[in-house]
Motif scaffolding. Sequence first.
Motif, PDB file in Angstrom:
ATOM      1  N   PHE A 187     -11.032   5.799  85.486  1.00  0.00           N
ATOM      2  CA  PHE A 187      -9.657   6.274  85.656  1.00  0.00           C
ATOM      3  C   PHE A 187      -8.803   6.058  84.397  1.00  0.00           C
ATOM      4  O   PHE A 187      -7.570   6.132  84.476  1.00  0.00           O
ATOM      5  CB  PHE A 187      -9.021   5.570  86.855  1.00  0.00           C
ATOM      6  N   MET A 188      -9.467   5.765  83.268  1.00  0.00           N
ATOM      7  CA  MET A 188      -8.779   5.594  81.976  1.00  0.00           C
ATOM      8  C   MET A 188      -7.708   4.499  82.044  1.00  0.00           C
ATOM      9  O   MET A 188      -6.661   4.609  81.400  1.00  0.00           O
ATOM     10  CB  MET A 188      -8.156   6.912  81.519  1.00  0.00           C
ATOM     11  N   ARG A 189      -7.976   3.454  82.810  1.00  0.00           N
ATOM     12  CA  ARG A 189      -7.063   2.300  82.859  1.00  0.00           C
ATOM     13  C   ARG A 189      -7.544   1.290  81.811  1.00  0.00           C
ATOM     14  O   ARG A 189      -8.131   0.268  82.108  1.00  0.00           O
ATOM     15  CB  ARG A 189      -7.049   1.689  84.257  1.00  0.00           C
ATOM     16  N   THR A 190      -7.266   1.614  80.558  1.00  0.00           N
ATOM     17  CA  THR A 190      -7.810   0.829  79.452  1.00  0.00           C
ATOM     18  C   THR A 190      -7.329  -0.619  79.481  1.00  0.00           C
ATOM     19  O   THR A 190      -8.068  -1.531  79.106  1.00  0.00           O
ATOM     20  CB  THR A 190      -7.426   1.473  78.108  1.00  0.00           C
ATOM     21  N   GLY A 191      -6.097  -0.834  79.926  1.00  0.00           N
ATOM     22  CA  GLY A 191      -5.570  -2.197  80.003  1.00  0.00           C
ATOM     23  C   GLY A 191      -6.394  -3.072  80.931  1.00  0.00           C
ATOM     24  O   GLY A 191      -6.660  -4.246  80.634  1.00  0.00           O
ATOM     25  N   LEU A 236     -15.093  -3.848  88.223  1.00  0.00           N
ATOM     26  CA  LEU A 236     -13.683  -3.625  87.893  1.00  0.00           C
ATOM     27  C   LEU A 236     -13.548  -2.868  86.570  1.00  0.00           C
ATOM     28  O   LEU A 236     -12.742  -1.939  86.445  1.00  0.00           O
ATOM     29  CB  LEU A 236     -12.962  -4.970  87.817  1.00  0.00           C
ATOM     30  N   ILE A 237     -14.370  -3.256  85.578  1.00  0.00           N
ATOM     31  CA  ILE A 237     -14.342  -2.588  84.277  1.00  0.00           C
ATOM     32  C   ILE A 237     -14.819  -1.139  84.395  1.00  0.00           C
ATOM     33  O   ILE A 237     -14.202  -0.213  83.846  1.00  0.00           O
ATOM     34  CB  ILE A 237     -15.206  -3.363  83.264  1.00  0.00           C
ATOM     35  N   GLU A 254       3.156   2.475  66.739  1.00  0.00           N
ATOM     36  CA  GLU A 254       2.397   3.667  67.148  1.00  0.00           C
ATOM     37  C   GLU A 254       1.355   4.069  66.099  1.00  0.00           C
ATOM     38  O   GLU A 254       1.101   5.250  65.864  1.00  0.00           O
ATOM     39  CB  GLU A 254       3.336   4.834  67.446  1.00  0.00           C
ATOM     40  N   LEU A 255       0.737   3.043  65.495  1.00  0.00           N
ATOM     41  CA  LEU A 255      -0.332   3.306  64.551  1.00  0.00           C
ATOM     42  C   LEU A 255      -1.666   3.520  65.269  1.00  0.00           C
ATOM     43  O   LEU A 255      -2.611   4.038  64.673  1.00  0.00           O
ATOM     44  CB  LEU A 255      -0.463   2.133  63.563  1.00  0.00           C
ATOM     45  N   VAL A 256      -1.734   3.092  66.525  1.00  0.00           N
ATOM     46  CA  VAL A 256      -2.933   3.286  67.344  1.00  0.00           C
ATOM     47  C   VAL A 256      -2.511   3.918  68.667  1.00  0.00           C
ATOM     48  O   VAL A 256      -1.360   3.797  69.096  1.00  0.00           O
ATOM     49  CB  VAL A 256      -3.665   1.946  67.611  1.00  0.00           C
ATOM     50  N   SER A 257      -3.454   4.585  69.306  1.00  0.00           N
ATOM     51  CA  SER A 257      -3.160   5.259  70.575  1.00  0.00           C
ATOM     52  C   SER A 257      -2.962   4.233  71.684  1.00  0.00           C
ATOM     53  O   SER A 257      -3.818   3.372  71.898  1.00  0.00           O
ATOM     54  CB  SER A 257      -4.316   6.199  70.943  1.00  0.00           C
ATOM     55  N   PRO A 258      -1.834   4.322  72.435  1.00  0.00           N
ATOM     56  CA  PRO A 258      -1.618   3.376  73.538  1.00  0.00           C
ATOM     57  C   PRO A 258      -2.612   3.563  74.681  1.00  0.00           C
ATOM     58  O   PRO A 258      -2.825   2.650  75.479  1.00  0.00           O
ATOM     59  CB  PRO A 258      -0.190   3.695  73.993  1.00  0.00           C
ATOM     60  N   THR A 259      -3.228   4.745  74.756  1.00  0.00           N
ATOM     61  CA  THR A 259      -4.231   4.990  75.805  1.00  0.00           C
ATOM     62  C   THR A 259      -5.538   4.269  75.490  1.00  0.00           C
ATOM     63  O   THR A 259      -6.169   3.681  76.368  1.00  0.00           O
ATOM     64  CB  THR A 259      -4.502   6.501  75.954  1.00  0.00           C
ATOM     65  N   LEU A 260      -5.931   4.307  74.220  1.00  0.00           N
ATOM     66  CA  LEU A 260      -7.184   3.669  73.806  1.00  0.00           C
ATOM     67  C   LEU A 260      -6.992   2.193  73.473  1.00  0.00           C
ATOM     68  O   LEU A 260      -7.870   1.373  73.729  1.00  0.00           O
ATOM     69  CB  LEU A 260      -7.766   4.397  72.592  1.00  0.00           C
ATOM     70  N   PHE A 261      -5.829   1.845  72.893  1.00  0.00           N
ATOM     71  CA  PHE A 261      -5.551   0.467  72.501  1.00  0.00           C
ATOM     72  C   PHE A 261      -4.160   0.060  72.988  1.00  0.00           C
ATOM     73  O   PHE A 261      -3.211   0.031  72.198  1.00  0.00           O
ATOM     74  CB  PHE A 261      -5.634   0.306  70.977  1.00  0.00           C
TER      75      PHE A 261
END
Length: 264
Positions: free
Chosen positions: A224-228, A217-218, A38-45
């Motif tokens: 919708f903030m679907r970063t994955g 798609l990107i 959890e050193l980086v945000s799972p939403t952004l990375f």
Amino acid sequence: MTTSIDQRTRNKKMRKLLLGCLLPGAALMVWQLAGVLELVSPTLFPTPLSILSDLYGMLASGELLFHLRISILRAALGFAIGGTSGLILGLLVGLYSRAEELMDPTVQMLRTVPLLAITPLFILWFGFGELSKVLLISMGAFFPMYVNTFLGVRSVDSKLFDVAKVLEFSRFKQITTLVLPSALPNVLLGLRLSLSTAWLCLVVAELMGADQGIGFLIQDARSFMRTGVVFVGIFIFASVGKLSDSIVRLLESKLLKWRDSYKG
């Protein structure tokens, strides 16, 4: 003896593959570890395993393959138009000085105009449909093929043309047996650059406005903030681009076996 040479060749290829995968593999491991700790945000990375899960889900649903097929068709059509035009015009301008004086200054001037500056005009003239996207890709693919074909023709030894005149070669025979083989290294380089530029222009075209394709798609995933899914799209662009470049490099290795070039 032959078996030993083949084994050494396979070992060399395997070593080259492993070395090429070393840096990306290490980066993915660090990325995954940073996500787990959890050193980086799972939403952004999102972690690589999370992105892999998104990739699997999109493949299972057929969504990814549908959009990938649309993007590949666009890129292929644009490259076919632009690459072929660049090859023909490059040969023409390279072979005839009058053609160079007439067309090359205009082509070189257009080559310096950034594609991003032209994109709004393409949208105004041709709308958001397929035509504007294909023409934008074609324009991007045209210039690398044109420049490298022109340079390839002009790098042909002039003494070979003197020999061709003595042997009374027709112009067509000069092109097929003399010019094209001699210019082939430059033409293949132009092919590689043209393919990569076409793929980059596809990204621009689809991000500017599309309702299908990997670029769409990107954009949709970003909204919708679907970063994955965004990372999946980037991975697809990188993978297909690398695959097309590898195919041309394989073609180079087959067609340019006669060159005794430095290997490093």
